[in-house]
Design a protein around this motif. Sequence first.
Motif, PDB file in Angstrom:
ATOM      1  N   PHE A 125      -9.243  -1.487   9.936  1.00 59.20           N
ATOM      2  CA  PHE A 125      -8.578  -2.102  11.087  1.00 59.20           C
ATOM      3  C   PHE A 125      -7.195  -2.602  10.712  1.00 59.20           C
ATOM      4  O   PHE A 125      -6.208  -2.350  11.422  1.00 59.20           O
ATOM      5  N   ASP A 126      -7.092  -3.298   9.586  1.00 59.51           N
ATOM      6  CA  ASP A 126      -5.794  -3.813   9.149  1.00 59.51           C
ATOM      7  C   ASP A 126      -4.820  -2.676   8.848  1.00 59.51           C
ATOM      8  O   ASP A 126      -3.615  -2.801   9.087  1.00 59.51           O
ATOM      9  N   ALA A 127      -5.329  -1.569   8.319  1.00 61.14           N
ATOM     10  CA  ALA A 127      -4.469  -0.413   8.060  1.00 61.14           C
ATOM     11  C   ALA A 127      -3.959   0.187   9.363  1.00 61.14           C
ATOM     12  O   ALA A 127      -2.799   0.601   9.457  1.00 61.14           O
ATOM     13  N   LEU A 128      -4.786   0.230  10.381  1.00 57.25           N
ATOM     14  CA  LEU A 128      -4.370   0.781  11.667  1.00 57.25           C
ATOM     15  C   LEU A 128      -3.252  -0.050  12.282  1.00 57.25           C
ATOM     16  O   LEU A 128      -2.264   0.505  12.784  1.00 57.25           O
ATOM     17  N   ILE A 129      -3.375  -1.359  12.254  1.00 56.96           N
ATOM     18  CA  ILE A 129      -2.387  -2.231  12.908  1.00 56.96           C
ATOM     19  C   ILE A 129      -1.271  -2.667  11.960  1.00 56.96           C
ATOM     20  O   ILE A 129      -0.352  -3.364  12.373  1.00 56.96           O
ATOM     21  N   GLY A 130      -1.369  -2.266  10.700  1.00 60.16           N
ATOM     22  CA  GLY A 130      -0.337  -2.649   9.742  1.00 60.16           C
ATOM     23  C   GLY A 130      -0.298  -4.137   9.461  1.00 60.16           C
ATOM     24  O   GLY A 130       0.781  -4.726   9.352  1.00 60.16           O
ATOM     25  N   ASN A 131      -1.461  -4.747   9.314  1.00 56.39           N
ATOM     26  CA  ASN A 131      -1.524  -6.189   9.090  1.00 56.39           C
ATOM     27  C   ASN A 131      -1.162  -6.515   7.641  1.00 56.39           C
ATOM     28  O   ASN A 131      -1.917  -6.203   6.717  1.00 56.39           O
ATOM     29  N   VAL A 132      -0.033  -7.162   7.446  1.00 56.21           N
ATOM     30  CA  VAL A 132       0.432  -7.485   6.092  1.00 56.21           C
ATOM     31  C   VAL A 132      -0.013  -8.876   5.651  1.00 56.21           C
ATOM     32  O   VAL A 132       0.392  -9.336   4.578  1.00 56.21           O
ATOM     33  N   ASP A 133      -0.830  -9.534   6.438  1.00 52.59           N
ATOM     34  CA  ASP A 133      -1.165 -10.944   6.194  1.00 52.59           C
ATOM     35  C   ASP A 133      -2.662 -11.140   5.982  1.00 52.59           C
ATOM     36  O   ASP A 133      -3.277 -12.006   6.610  1.00 52.59           O
ATOM     37  N   ARG A 134      -3.249 -10.334   5.064  1.00 48.70           N
ATOM     38  CA  ARG A 134      -4.660 -10.512   4.712  1.00 48.70           C
ATOM     39  C   ARG A 134      -4.813 -10.436   3.187  1.00 48.70           C
ATOM     40  O   ARG A 134      -5.772  -9.882   2.672  1.00 48.70           O
ATOM     41  N   SER A 135      -3.849 -10.966   2.484  1.00 51.44           N
ATOM     42  CA  SER A 135      -3.881 -10.891   1.030  1.00 51.44           C
ATOM     43  C   SER A 135      -4.840 -11.936   0.472  1.00 51.44           C
ATOM     44  O   SER A 135      -5.235 -12.882   1.163  1.00 51.44           O
ATOM     45  N   TRP A 136      -5.201 -11.795  -0.796  1.00 51.78           N
ATOM     46  CA  TRP A 136      -6.068 -12.789  -1.429  1.00 51.78           C
ATOM     47  C   TRP A 136      -5.371 -14.141  -1.508  1.00 51.78           C
ATOM     48  O   TRP A 136      -6.029 -15.175  -1.602  1.00 51.78           O
ATOM     49  N   ARG A 137      -4.029 -14.156  -1.447  1.00 50.65           N
ATOM     50  CA  ARG A 137      -3.305 -15.426  -1.469  1.00 50.65           C
ATOM     51  C   ARG A 137      -3.432 -16.160  -0.142  1.00 50.65           C
ATOM     52  O   ARG A 137      -3.455 -17.383  -0.093  1.00 50.65           O
ATOM     53  N   ASP A 175      -0.541  -0.573   2.409  1.00 46.85           N
ATOM     54  CA  ASP A 175      -0.739  -1.016   1.043  1.00 46.85           C
ATOM     55  C   ASP A 175      -1.830  -2.084   1.016  1.00 46.85           C
ATOM     56  O   ASP A 175      -1.628  -3.189   1.513  1.00 46.85           O
ATOM     57  N   ALA A 176      -2.981  -1.744   0.441  1.00 45.57           N
ATOM     58  CA  ALA A 176      -4.106  -2.680   0.376  1.00 45.57           C
ATOM     59  C   ALA A 176      -4.289  -3.257  -1.020  1.00 45.57           C
ATOM     60  O   ALA A 176      -5.334  -3.836  -1.317  1.00 45.57           O
ATOM     61  N   ALA A 177      -3.260  -3.149  -1.867  1.00 44.79           N
ATOM     62  CA  ALA A 177      -3.403  -3.598  -3.250  1.00 44.79           C
ATOM     63  C   ALA A 177      -3.775  -5.075  -3.342  1.00 44.79           C
ATOM     64  O   ALA A 177      -4.548  -5.470  -4.228  1.00 44.79           O
ATOM     65  N   ASP A 178      -3.236  -5.896  -2.435  1.00 47.63           N
ATOM     66  CA  ASP A 178      -3.511  -7.333  -2.453  1.00 47.63           C
ATOM     67  C   ASP A 178      -4.476  -7.767  -1.352  1.00 47.63           C
ATOM     68  O   ASP A 178      -4.656  -8.965  -1.126  1.00 47.63           O
ATOM     69  N   ALA A 182     -10.339  -5.707  -0.262  1.00 50.33           N
ATOM     70  CA  ALA A 182     -10.272  -4.351  -0.801  1.00 50.33           C
ATOM     71  C   ALA A 182     -11.328  -4.123  -1.879  1.00 50.33           C
ATOM     72  O   ALA A 182     -11.937  -3.050  -1.951  1.00 50.33           O
ATOM     73  N   GLY A 183     -11.575  -5.126  -2.714  1.00 49.19           N
ATOM     74  CA  GLY A 183     -12.545  -4.962  -3.779  1.00 49.19           C
ATOM     75  C   GLY A 183     -13.982  -4.908  -3.307  1.00 49.19           C
ATOM     76  O   GLY A 183     -14.861  -4.438  -4.034  1.00 49.19           O
ATOM     77  N   ALA A 184     -14.225  -5.372  -2.083  1.00 50.47           N
ATOM     78  CA  ALA A 184     -15.588  -5.384  -1.553  1.00 50.47           C
ATOM     79  C   ALA A 184     -15.876  -4.188  -0.650  1.00 50.47           C
ATOM     80  O   ALA A 184     -17.027  -3.912  -0.339  1.00 50.47           O
TER      81      ALA A 184
END
Length: 260
Positions: A125-137, A175-178, A182-184
Amino acid sequence: MLHDVTAVRYVTPLREGGSMPGLVEGDDHRLYVLKWSGAAQGRKALVAEVLAGELGRGLGLPVPELVRLDLDPVLARSEPETQIQDQMRASGGVNLGMAFVSGALNFDPLCFQVDAGLAARVVWFDALIGNVDRSWRNPNLLVATGGLRLIDHGASLIFHHHWAGAEAWRRRPYDAADHALAGAAAGLAVADEELAPLVPAALERAVAAIPAEWLTDEPGFATPDAVRAAYVEQLSARLAGPRDWLPELPDNAGHSEVAL
């Protein structure tokens, strides 16, 4: 369409995030996190909140209920801080309200495990909408009774800040690196099969829920419905094309087994 609620009592500011949302009581006796229409982020952040939030709800993701929240600036009298008073006075009329999640904790990927299928659906879902605000931080995820909640989608759909270049965004890789989940996530192919067929109907309902007041006078568009159609075209084209925008997940993805 979003349910209409009138704010009858200003409770307190929530001192998190750049817009410093407020906690208010509605005329339905429920508490809502109020996102200000007069905040520095502007109305497009609220448009993204509604479109992404309602799309996520339409896909079966755990997004708290969103409402049209009408605010009388007179409520600013109960707020002692001048900066917040000014923001409230600038936000008379239609604002965005999100149902307050009582007892919620901020998600920490080191403390909570998430069902791998749900994690994959959130990443997709985040990839579809380009959500850049779901990082582990700053995951913008809450953990409460009943499981995970997805909040704060105002930083997604960044193409609408420059419609002239919006077409190039359709193929932009995510980019799902952060990404906090992603790890789950247990791979995205199954999530794609599950969610992609649901998007067209959910997207139509989501754009219809955007208040017309936030789409009026958009440069390059004659009417709010023309802006709505542009959002549908943009996301539909991203969905219809090759899935080269989907991220590669870490090698250890999918390790979580405890469902939230």
